[in-house]
Design a protein around this motif. Structure first.
Motif: not given
Length: 149
Positions: A98-101, A103-104
């Motif tokens: 996802s986008q959070s991946t 971002d990480q």
């Protein structure tokens, strides 16, 4: 373990304290087999076999500091000069990329300055080339072969 979206590779396994362990060629030891480790081992074989990166330039699961916090990257491929060529984030197959991946991995890369990024859950793979000047990443169809460097 679940079939992944990689070529079929042969791995060494052993039972250790009623758990299955898989041999990591880079760390030169058996690691408890988790879904994320299954993905990581496929990524390592993919880099060695398909992309022809030398084993000596690959590093697995080391600690780095991001904004003063201790984090751990999954896989890194170095350039011969010691700078980071590829930063790879592995997730278990059941974890949606996802986008959070992204971002990480982007947060990690602020410190690491890799030229390329790879994010995978073993089923879906995403490859990016960094554009530091414009502070963005460009999606690619695949990672470059080692000989191309």
């Amino acid at each position: 373990m679940q079939q992944l979206n990689f070529p079929t590779y042969q791995f060494r396994f052993k039972n250790s304290e009623n758990k299955v362990a898989i041999f990591d060629e880079i760390r030169k030891k058996f690691i408890i087999l988790t879904p994320e480790e299954w993905v990581r081992q496929h990524v390592i074989r993919f880099l060695l076999t398909e992309k022809k990166y030398p084993k000596s330039l690959i590093n697995v699961e080391k600690v780095l500091k991001v904004n003063g916090l201790r984090k751990r990257y999954d896989v890194v491929v170095f350039n011969p000069d010691g700078s980071i060529f590829i930063l790879i984030e592995c997730k278990a197959p059941e974890i949606k990329v996802s986008q959070s991946t992204f971002d990480q991995i982007a947060r990690y890369n602020m410190t690491m300055k890799a030229q390329y990024l790879m994010v995978t859950n073993g089923l879906n793979h995403y490859f990016c080339q960094m554009d530091f000047e414009n502070e963005k990443y460009l999606f690619l169809a695949e990672l470059p072969l080692y000989q191309v460097l």
